[in-house]
Design an enzyme around this catalytic site. Structure first.
Site, PDB file in Angstrom:
ATOM      1  N   ASP A   9      -7.693   7.932  28.064  1.00 55.56           N
ATOM      2  CA  ASP A   9      -7.487   7.541  26.644  1.00 55.56           C
ATOM      3  C   ASP A   9      -8.697   6.753  26.137  1.00 55.56           C
ATOM      4  O   ASP A   9      -8.571   5.714  25.667  1.00 55.56           O
ATOM      5  CB  ASP A   9      -6.166   6.774  26.597  1.00 55.56           C
ATOM      6  CG  ASP A   9      -4.962   7.722  26.801  1.00 55.56           C
ATOM      7  OD1 ASP A   9      -5.353   9.109  27.044  1.00 55.56           O
ATOM      8  OD2 ASP A   9      -3.801   7.329  26.716  1.00 55.56           O
ATOM      9  N   LYS A 101      -2.154  14.814  25.534  1.00 54.39           N
ATOM     10  CA  LYS A 101      -0.676  14.359  25.712  1.00 54.39           C
ATOM     11  C   LYS A 101      -0.046  13.751  24.672  1.00 54.39           C
ATOM     12  O   LYS A 101      -0.785  13.075  23.701  1.00 54.39           O
ATOM     13  CB  LYS A 101      -0.638  13.402  26.854  1.00 54.39           C
ATOM     14  CG  LYS A 101      -1.524  12.203  26.719  1.00 54.39           C
ATOM     15  CD  LYS A 101      -1.600  11.343  28.035  1.00 54.39           C
ATOM     16  CE  LYS A 101      -2.225   9.959  27.653  1.00 54.39           C
ATOM     17  NZ  LYS A 101      -1.529   8.888  26.857  1.00 54.39           N
ATOM     18  N   CYS A 143      -1.208   3.036  29.488  1.00 51.85           N
ATOM     19  CA  CYS A 143      -1.683   4.270  29.920  1.00 51.85           C
ATOM     20  C   CYS A 143      -2.466   4.395  31.388  1.00 51.85           C
ATOM     21  O   CYS A 143      -2.130   5.395  32.112  1.00 51.85           O
ATOM     22  CB  CYS A 143      -2.481   5.140  28.892  1.00 51.85           C
ATOM     23  SG  CYS A 143      -1.326   5.484  27.129  1.00 51.85           S
TER      24      CYS A 143
END
Length: 193
Positions: A9, A101, A143
């Site tokens: 990310d 995602k 994450c």
């Protein structure tokens, strides 16, 4: 023994100036790019994930007008918007698999996403015979933590490069790294690659 690099990310909305900016995000993007320039050939698989939330709805309660910053968040990383793009300081030429995602639901781990071909991260790692993975990216306490724990659960030996991550808060980032170490991840710096 196949190795993977998992880049979590590194997106505009999580770096300076973004909807959920993490201090040091741009520095992580630059440092990961430098690391890739020197070490991309060391990996059979390089997977980069992005939050890719739906524009309509609350994405399963993930978006909220009054977020609690634990289970709900301000609107971020909406599919097709600049906020969902990779940070421009992250050079993705060496990435072998791009994962999206969180489409319509909360998702923290890259293992919850799929590639454009519809493959899961677990399937990509298994198919490539990956036995160890190095994890980098944003955010340490969310994450990165979830992705590294899922990599461990997948049976992969995990190293988290502590100089190539950035977290939301020092306390929760420290707790996340302690949890990862307790779960069996090695905490290292990228010079040890």
């Amino acid at each position: 023994m196949s190795r993977a690099l998992l880049i979590v990310d590194v997106q505009n909305d999580f770096t300076e100036g973004g909807a959920l900016a993490v201090a040091g995000g741009d520095a992580v993007a630059s440092a990961v790019s430098a690391f890739l320039e020197a070490h991309a050939a060391d990996y059979e698989v390089i997977i980069a994930s992005r939050d890719w939330h739906d524009a309509a709805g609350d994405n399963g309660g993930h978006f909220a007008a009054e977020p609690d910053y634990v289970d709900s968040w301000p609107v971020h990383c909406v599919a097709g918007t600049p906020g969902a793009d990779y940070d421009p300081l992250l050079v993705t030429d060496a990435v072998t698999h791009h994962v999206r995602k969180g489409q319509g639901e909360p998702a923290y781990s890259m293992f919850e996403g799929v590639t454009d071909a519809g493959d899961t991260v677990g399937a990509v790692l298994t198919q490539a015979g990956v036995l160890s993975a190095d994890v980098v990216g944003i955010a340490t306490d969310h994450c990165v933590r979830a992705s590294a724990l899922d990599a461990l659960a997948h049976g992969v030996r995990v190293r988290v490069f502590t100089d190539l991550i950035a977290g939301v808060a020092p306390e929760t980032s420290t707790a996340a790294l302690a949890e990862l170490a307790h779960a069996g991840a090695e905490l290292a710096e990228s010079v040890q690659a």
